[in-house]
Scaffold this motif. Structure first.
Motif, PDB file in Angstrom:
ATOM      1  N   ARG A 358      -6.015 -32.896   0.316  1.00 46.65           N
ATOM      2  CA  ARG A 358      -7.036 -31.842   0.331  1.00 46.65           C
ATOM      3  C   ARG A 358      -6.664 -30.698  -0.611  1.00 46.65           C
ATOM      4  O   ARG A 358      -7.030 -29.551  -0.373  1.00 46.65           O
ATOM      5  CB  ARG A 358      -7.245 -31.320   1.745  1.00 46.65           C
ATOM      6  CG  ARG A 358      -7.798 -32.372   2.694  1.00 46.65           C
ATOM      7  CD  ARG A 358      -8.234 -31.782   4.003  1.00 46.65           C
ATOM      8  NE  ARG A 358      -8.977 -32.760   4.793  1.00 46.65           N
ATOM      9  CZ  ARG A 358      -9.755 -32.445   5.816  1.00 46.65           C
ATOM     10  NH1 ARG A 358      -9.898 -31.184   6.179  1.00 46.65           N
ATOM     11  NH2 ARG A 358     -10.401 -33.383   6.473  1.00 46.65           N
ATOM     12  N   GLY A 359      -5.908 -31.027  -1.624  1.00 43.40           N
ATOM     13  CA  GLY A 359      -5.546 -30.017  -2.597  1.00 43.40           C
ATOM     14  C   GLY A 359      -4.665 -28.922  -2.050  1.00 43.40           C
ATOM     15  O   GLY A 359      -4.720 -27.783  -2.536  1.00 43.40           O
ATOM     16  N   GLY A 360      -3.879 -29.223  -1.034  1.00 37.28           N
ATOM     17  CA  GLY A 360      -2.984 -28.240  -0.441  1.00 37.28           C
ATOM     18  C   GLY A 360      -3.582 -27.434   0.693  1.00 37.28           C
ATOM     19  O   GLY A 360      -2.910 -26.591   1.298  1.00 37.28           O
ATOM     20  N   GLU A 361      -4.854 -27.676   1.017  1.00 40.46           N
ATOM     21  CA  GLU A 361      -5.491 -26.973   2.128  1.00 40.46           C
ATOM     22  C   GLU A 361      -4.955 -27.515   3.461  1.00 40.46           C
ATOM     23  O   GLU A 361      -4.602 -28.692   3.565  1.00 40.46           O
ATOM     24  CB  GLU A 361      -7.006 -27.154   2.075  1.00 40.46           C
ATOM     25  CG  GLU A 361      -7.676 -26.469   0.897  1.00 40.46           C
ATOM     26  CD  GLU A 361      -7.530 -24.955   0.962  1.00 40.46           C
ATOM     27  OE1 GLU A 361      -7.714 -24.383   2.061  1.00 40.46           O
ATOM     28  OE2 GLU A 361      -7.202 -24.351  -0.074  1.00 40.46           O
ATOM     29  N   PRO A 362      -4.891 -26.664   4.493  1.00 42.88           N
ATOM     30  CA  PRO A 362      -4.392 -27.137   5.794  1.00 42.88           C
ATOM     31  C   PRO A 362      -5.339 -28.150   6.426  1.00 42.88           C
ATOM     32  O   PRO A 362      -6.553 -28.097   6.208  1.00 42.88           O
ATOM     33  CB  PRO A 362      -4.295 -25.862   6.633  1.00 42.88           C
ATOM     34  CG  PRO A 362      -5.227 -24.889   5.976  1.00 42.88           C
ATOM     35  CD  PRO A 362      -5.200 -25.225   4.512  1.00 42.88           C
ATOM     36  N   ARG A 363      -4.758 -29.066   7.183  1.00 39.30           N
ATOM     37  CA  ARG A 363      -5.551 -30.105   7.850  1.00 39.30           C
ATOM     38  C   ARG A 363      -5.051 -30.264   9.281  1.00 39.30           C
ATOM     39  O   ARG A 363      -3.865 -30.407   9.524  1.00 39.30           O
ATOM     40  CB  ARG A 363      -5.421 -31.437   7.111  1.00 39.30           C
ATOM     41  CG  ARG A 363      -6.072 -32.626   7.827  1.00 39.30           C
ATOM     42  CD  ARG A 363      -5.949 -33.887   7.003  1.00 39.30           C
ATOM     43  NE  ARG A 363      -6.454 -35.050   7.742  1.00 39.30           N
ATOM     44  CZ  ARG A 363      -5.710 -36.108   8.085  1.00 39.30           C
ATOM     45  NH1 ARG A 363      -4.433 -36.154   7.744  1.00 39.30           N
ATOM     46  NH2 ARG A 363      -6.241 -37.103   8.768  1.00 39.30           N
ATOM     47  N   GLY A 364      -5.989 -30.251  10.220  1.00 38.50           N
ATOM     48  CA  GLY A 364      -5.656 -30.590  11.593  1.00 38.50           C
ATOM     49  C   GLY A 364      -5.346 -29.404  12.483  1.00 38.50           C
ATOM     50  O   GLY A 364      -5.225 -28.267  12.044  1.00 38.50           O
ATOM     51  N   GLN A 365      -5.232 -29.723  13.780  1.00 36.64           N
ATOM     52  CA  GLN A 365      -4.881 -28.755  14.817  1.00 36.64           C
ATOM     53  C   GLN A 365      -3.770 -29.344  15.680  1.00 36.64           C
ATOM     54  O   GLN A 365      -3.606 -30.559  15.756  1.00 36.64           O
ATOM     55  CB  GLN A 365      -6.098 -28.456  15.701  1.00 36.64           C
ATOM     56  CG  GLN A 365      -7.241 -27.790  14.984  1.00 36.64           C
ATOM     57  CD  GLN A 365      -8.488 -27.650  15.870  1.00 36.64           C
ATOM     58  OE1 GLN A 365      -8.644 -28.382  16.842  1.00 36.64           O
ATOM     59  NE2 GLN A 365      -9.361 -26.724  15.524  1.00 36.64           N
TER      60      GLN A 365
END
Length: 591
Positions: A358-365
Motif C-alpha cells: 500500500r505504498g507504506g500506508e498502515p494496514r489493519g487493526q
C-alpha cells in the motif's frame, strides 16, 4: 421486510416495479403486450398486470429501450433478454441447518467447473464426495447472472437471478435441499462492490445509483449513502438466505465498498440478518484487516460478522512452500515463519503496520483479542490459484511434503479451515482465470490481466492461457478420475484423518471462550499455544526444507503434554521436548 425490487405475484396478477428516477416513461412488456407504468415521488414505477402469473416473460421499456429487470429472479436466456416471473412458492422451502460456526470445514466450489456438466444438478451428484471427505459446508463462488457462457462469477449484472449456465431457480433450490439432506451447510459468495462490464442497464435510468466522484476499476462507485441502493442489496442478501435457504453469505471485497456509506451499509447488511432464525453465518473478504468488523459480544457471538478470509495466513505459507516472493508476496518474504506464527496466534500479520503493498500506508487493526474462529484459513482458493499466470495448484509447484504440511496446518489450526475444490485429494488440475466476452471488451480483459499482475514474472510470457477461450474454461474443470490415483487416495485419507482429529480435539475447544494465545520461534520451529475455557491446544511446526531434525524444548509457557494427537512428516517426542524433521508438525492437547 416488504419487497421493493422485483415482481410480486398476487391473487389478482403480478405487480411489476422498477426504480427509474431518471426515466421519462416506463412500460412493462408482458408476452408482447405493453402496459404503461406509473411513477411515484420516490422514483419507483409500478403497474399491476392482471391475469399474469409465474412463468410469464417480461421486459421493461424505458424511454423506448427494452431492458431486463435488474431484480429479475430468472432470465429466459442470458442477461440482456426477457426476465421470467418465478413462482413465490419456490422460496422458503429450504430451512437453514443452523450448524455451529466452529464446526465448519469449508469446500470452496465453482459450480461451472466442479463437474463435467457444470450445473446445480451436476453438483448434487458430487455432494456425497464432499461429506465423505469430511467437509461440513460448501461455499459457492457467485452464481448470479453474468454475461457470456462461462465466468468465475464476479462479473455479475443480474444479482437476483441464478445464471442460466448453471440451471433454473428450481435447480438451485434442489441443490440446497440436497446439501441439507446430507448435513452440509451451503454458503454463497455475493458481489456488492461492482457490476460486471456488460449487461448492466441501471446507469441509463438511475444515475444516482452510482457516485461519479468516486472512481473504481469498474467505473463510478456504487453509492451506498442512498437508502434505495442499500435496500437493493439488503433485499438481495435476504433472498438468498431467507428465500433459497443458504446458510450464510460471503461478501466479496468489502474493502472496495467505497465512499461515505460503507460503514452504515455493512452494519445494515449484518443487522438485516440478525433477526433470522437460525441465524445465517456472515463472512467477509476485506483486505483492510478491520478487526472491529469481527468483534464478539459477551457470550462470544459475532456482533457484525462471523469471520474474514485471512490472506495474511495464505501469503507467508505460500512463500514458505514455494519460495516465491514476487508481487503481493514480497512483504511476506522477509520472515515468513514469523508472519505465520503471528497469524496463527493473533489473526492478522498486519495490525496497523506500514504495508509495502500500500505504498507504506498502515494496514489493519489489532486482532490478538479475537478468537481464532474469526478467521478463515486457506492454503489455496480461487483467487490465489487463478491469479497465477497458468493457474497452477500447489501440488504442481510445491514439494509434496510441503503440501502435506499446509493441509495439516489448515485443517488443525483453530481458525476455520477452507479448501478449494479438489484440494482434499491433492488435484493438480489447474484453475486459470476465464470469462466469455467479445470484441473490444475481450481485448481489454486480456490487457488488464497482464497489467494487474505485472509484478509477477509469469505474466510476462506469451504462453498464458487465453482467458476468453473455451479451452481455458474446459481445462479448469475438475478431473474426478484422479481419485483412482494412489497419491490422490493418500491425500484424501490424510484429509479425512485430520478432519476427524479436528472434530474430536479442536472444534470442542474452539466452541468455548477464547482466553489467549502464546507463540515463540526456536531455530525456525513455530510454537503456538491457544487457551480456551475448554482447554488448550499446542502446535509445533517446522515449515522449512532442512536436511536434519530440529530439537526444541518444552517450556512453562508452551508445554507439551503427553503424545501429540496428530502429526505430519517426521516428529519424535523426547524427554525434554520434540524433534521435527523438514515440513513436519504436531498438535498436542491438554492431558
Amino acid at each position: 421486510m416488504q419487497t421493493l425490487f422485483g415482481p410480486s405475484v398476487r391473487d389478482d396478477g403480478v405487480l411489476f416495479r422498477l426504480h427509474a428516477p431518471d426515466a421519462g416513461a416506463v412500460e412493462v412488456v408482458v408476452g408482447g403486450a405493453a402496459q404503461a407504468m406509473d411513477r411515484d415521488p420516490s422514483g419507483f414505477w409500478s403497474v399491476l398486470s392482471p391475469e399474469t402469473g409465474p412463468g410469464a416473460t417480461y421486459l421493461f421499456r424505458v424511454d423506448g429501450r427494452e431492458v431486463p429487470d435488474p431484480a429479475s429472479r430468472q432470465q429466459a436466456d442470458g442477461v440482456t433478454g426477457p426476465s421470467v416471473v418465478v413462482d413465490p412458492g419456490l422460496f422458503g422451502r429450504n430451512r437453514r441447518l443452523g450448524r455451529r460456526w466452529t464446526d465448519m470445514v469449508i469446500a470452496e466450489v465453482h459450480v461451472g467447473t466442479a463437474t463435467e456438466a457444470g450445473t446445480f444438478r451436476g453438483l448434487i451428484e458430487r455432494l456425497d464426495h464432499f461429506t465423505d471427505a469430511g467437509y461440513t459446508a460448501v461455499e459457492l463462488l457467485p452464481i448470479n447472472g453474468f454475461p457470456g457462457r462461462w465466468n468465475w462469477g464476479y462479473d455479475g449484472v443480474l444479482l437476483f437471478a441464478p445464471a442460466n449456465a448453471y440451471g433454473t431457480p428450481e435447480d438451485l433450490a434442489a441443490l440446497i435441499a440436497a446439501a441439507h439432506e446430507r448435513g452440509l451447510s451451503i454458503f454463497l459468495d455475493v458481489v456488492y462492490n461492482h457490476f460486471g462490464p456488460e449487461g448492466n442497464f441501471i446507469p441509463s435510468y438511475d444515475k444516482s445509483f452510482f457516485d461519479p466522484s468516486v472512481k473504481t476499476p469498474w467505473g463510478a462507485a456504487i453509492d451506498f449513502t442512498r437508502d434505495t441502493v442499500r435496500r437493493f442489496f439488503v433485499e438481495n442478501a435476504l433472498m438468498w438466505v431467507d428465500g433459497y435457504g443458504f446458510d450464510g453469505l460471503r461478501f466479496d471485497a468489502v474493502h472496495a465498498y467505497l465512499g461515505d456509506g460503507r460503514a452504515s451499509f455493512l452494519k445494515e447488511l449484518s443487522s438485516s440478518q440478525k433477526g433470522l432464525h437460525p441465524q445465517p453465518h456472515l463472512i467477509l473478504e476485506n483486505d483492510d484487516n478491520l478487526a472491529d468488523l469481527l468483534e464478539r459480544d459477551a457470550d462470544g457471538g459475532p456482533l457484525l460478522f462471523d469471520a474474514q478470509w485471512n490472506d495474511d495466513y495464505h501469503h507467508p505459507l505460500h512463500v514458505l512452500a514455494t519460495g516465491e516472493n514476487e508481487g503481493y508476496y514480497r512483504p511476506y518474504a522477509r520472515d515468513p515463519a514469523a508472519d505465520l506464527a503471528r497469524v496463527l496466534s493473533e489473526g492478522f500479520a498486519y495490525q496497523g503496520e506500514p504495508s509495502e503493498n500500500r505504498g507504506g500506508e498502515p494496514r489493519g487493526q489489532p486482532s490478538a483479542h479475537l478468537p481464532p474462529a474469526a478467521f478463515i484459513a486457506f492454503a489455496q482458493n480461487h483467487d490465489q490459484i487463478g491469479n497465477r499466470a497458468l493457474g497452477e495448484r500447489l501440488a504442481e509447484i510445491a514439494p509434496i511434503e510441503a503440501v502435506a504440511l499446509l493441509r495439516f496446518l489448515t485443517l488443525l489450526s483453530p481458525q476455520i479451515p477452507m479448501l478449494f475444490m479438489g484440494e482434499e485429494f491433492g488435484t493438480k488440475k489447474r484453475f486459470p482465470f476465464f470469462c466469455d466476452f467479445e470484441g473490444e471488451l475481450a481485448d481489454a480483459v486480456r490487457k488488464g490481466r497482464r497489467e494487474e499482475f505485472a509484478g509477477f514474472s509469469g505474466f510476462a510470457g506469451e504462453e498464458i492461457p487465453d482467458p476468453l477461450s473455451q479451452t481455458t474454461f474446459q481445462e479448469a474443470k475438475l478431473d474426478w478420475s484422479e481419485l483412482t490415483d494412489p497419491d490422490a487416495q493418500e491425500a484424501l485419507e490424510a484429509t479425512r484423518r485430520y478432519v476427524a482429529a479436528r472434530n474430536r480435539y479442536v472444534a470442542p475447544k474452539t466452541a468455548t471462550r477464547f482466553l489467549r494465545a502464546d507463540r515463540s520461534i526456536d531455530r525456525g520451529v513455530i510454537r503456538v499455544r491457544w487457551q480456551f475455557d475448554g482447554g488448550s491446544l499446542t502446535l509445533l511446526a517446522n515449515p522449512h526444507p532442512s536436511d536434519s531434525h530440529i530439537a526444541v524444548r518444552a517450556d512453562d509457557r508452551i508445554p507439551l503434554h503427553g503424545e501429540p494427537v496428530a502429526t505430519t512428516g517426521t516428529v519424535q517426542r523426547t524427554d525434554t521436548g520434540a524433534g521435527l524433521g523438514p515440513w513436519s508438525a504436531a498438535l498436542w492437547v491438554d492431558a
